[in-house]
Design a protein around this motif. Structure first.
Motif, PDB file in Angstrom:
ATOM      1  N   LEU A   1      10.141  -5.595   6.655  1.00 15.79           N
ATOM      2  CA  LEU A   1      10.062  -6.472   5.489  1.00 15.79           C
ATOM      3  C   LEU A   1      10.642  -5.779   4.265  1.00 15.79           C
ATOM      4  O   LEU A   1      11.354  -6.399   3.461  1.00 15.79           O
ATOM      5  CB  LEU A   1       8.605  -6.872   5.236  1.00 15.79           C
ATOM      6  N   GLY A   2      10.382  -4.480   4.129  1.00 17.24           N
ATOM      7  CA  GLY A   2      10.959  -3.726   3.011  1.00 17.24           C
ATOM      8  C   GLY A   2      12.479  -3.706   3.063  1.00 17.24           C
ATOM      9  O   GLY A   2      13.149  -3.893   2.048  1.00 17.24           O
ATOM     10  N   VAL A   3      13.037  -3.509   4.253  1.00 14.87           N
ATOM     11  CA  VAL A   3      14.503  -3.506   4.405  1.00 14.87           C
ATOM     12  C   VAL A   3      15.059  -4.884   4.082  1.00 14.87           C
ATOM     13  O   VAL A   3      16.102  -5.008   3.418  1.00 14.87           O
ATOM     14  CB  VAL A   3      14.885  -3.057   5.833  1.00 14.87           C
ATOM     15  N   ALA A   4      14.368  -5.950   4.503  1.00 17.79           N
ATOM     16  CA  ALA A   4      14.832  -7.316   4.221  1.00 17.79           C
ATOM     17  C   ALA A   4      14.821  -7.576   2.713  1.00 17.79           C
ATOM     18  O   ALA A   4      15.777  -8.136   2.161  1.00 17.79           O
ATOM     19  CB  ALA A   4      13.957  -8.328   4.953  1.00 17.79           C
ATOM     20  N   ILE A   5      13.754  -7.174   2.021  1.00 21.16           N
ATOM     21  CA  ILE A   5      13.677  -7.380   0.568  1.00 21.16           C
ATOM     22  C   ILE A   5      14.762  -6.566  -0.128  1.00 21.16           C
ATOM     23  O   ILE A   5      15.430  -7.052  -1.050  1.00 21.16           O
ATOM     24  CB  ILE A   5      12.267  -7.008   0.059  1.00 21.16           C
ATOM     25  N   TRP A   6      14.984  -5.344   0.310  1.00 22.22           N
ATOM     26  CA  TRP A   6      16.039  -4.500  -0.268  1.00 22.22           C
ATOM     27  C   TRP A   6      17.424  -5.146  -0.080  1.00 22.22           C
ATOM     28  O   TRP A   6      18.237  -5.181  -0.997  1.00 22.22           O
ATOM     29  CB  TRP A   6      15.997  -3.114   0.379  1.00 22.22           C
ATOM     30  N   SER A   7      17.669  -5.700   1.118  1.00 26.30           N
ATOM     31  CA  SER A   7      18.967  -6.315   1.402  1.00 26.30           C
ATOM     32  C   SER A   7      19.204  -7.526   0.508  1.00 26.30           C
ATOM     33  O   SER A   7      20.309  -7.720  -0.011  1.00 26.30           O
ATOM     34  CB  SER A   7      19.047  -6.745   2.861  1.00 26.30           C
ATOM     35  N   VAL A   8      18.170  -8.352   0.329  1.00 23.24           N
ATOM     36  CA  VAL A   8      18.315  -9.533  -0.530  1.00 23.24           C
ATOM     37  C   VAL A   8      18.588  -9.099  -1.969  1.00 23.24           C
ATOM     38  O   VAL A   8      19.439  -9.670  -2.657  1.00 23.24           O
ATOM     39  CB  VAL A   8      17.053 -10.422  -0.433  1.00 23.24           C
ATOM     40  N   GLY A   9      17.898  -8.062  -2.437  1.00 24.39           N
ATOM     41  CA  GLY A   9      18.114  -7.578  -3.805  1.00 24.39           C
ATOM     42  C   GLY A   9      19.514  -7.046  -4.008  1.00 24.39           C
ATOM     43  O   GLY A   9      20.182  -7.365  -5.002  1.00 24.39           O
ATOM     44  N   VAL A  10      20.000  -6.247  -3.069  1.00 24.44           N
ATOM     45  CA  VAL A  10      21.358  -5.687  -3.191  1.00 24.44           C
ATOM     46  C   VAL A  10      22.395  -6.794  -3.113  1.00 24.44           C
ATOM     47  O   VAL A  10      23.388  -6.789  -3.862  1.00 24.44           O
ATOM     48  CB  VAL A  10      21.576  -4.613  -2.099  1.00 24.44           C
ATOM     49  N   ALA A  11      22.165  -7.792  -2.235  1.00 21.71           N
ATOM     50  CA  ALA A  11      23.124  -8.895  -2.109  1.00 21.71           C
ATOM     51  C   ALA A  11      23.172  -9.723  -3.384  1.00 21.71           C
ATOM     52  O   ALA A  11      24.242 -10.158  -3.824  1.00 21.71           O
ATOM     53  CB  ALA A  11      22.756  -9.768  -0.915  1.00 21.71           C
TER      54      ALA A  11
END
Ligand SMILES: [Zn+2]
Length: 107
Positions: A31-41
């Motif tokens: 979930l942390g990686v998913a939230i990080w990916s959405v933020g960077v995108a």
């Protein structure tokens, strides 16, 4: 690298489903990686939307090459370009203006 990451994720999921480790230990980092990916995108989309920002100093338009004007198809406003800041046309009435170059008639 991605194959190794997927292998680790699959092994961790297998261990979690087998009851050896809590499932939260696997889901929380994912979930942390998913939230990080959405933020960077989303930050990347902000950067791509800034193509109107000039990448160099403004350059004066040479009158010998012709008059460059921008026309708004929404309201009919017309602008004469004297100094070009970027290659992206300006906006008027919420839409990009259409560039038109008038070449001087030489006798
Ligand atoms: Zn307009």
């Amino acid at each position: 690298m991605k194959r190794a990451l997927w292998a680790v994720i699959l092994v961790a999921l297998g261990a979690a489903l087998a009851g050896r480790i809590p499932l939260e230990w696997v889901l929380a980092p994912l979930l942390g990686v998913a939230i990080w990916s959405v933020g960077v995108a989303s930050l990347g989309s902000l950067r791509r939307g800034g193509d109107h920002i000039p990448d160099g100093p403004p350059t004066p338009v040479e009158p010998e090459d012709g008059r460059v004007t921008y026309l708004c198809s929404g309201c009919g406003a017309e602008m004469l370009l004297l100094v070009r800041g970027s290659a992206t046309p300006p906006r008027h009435c919420g839409e990009r203006m259409h560039e038109r170059t008038e070449v001087p008639h030489l006798n």
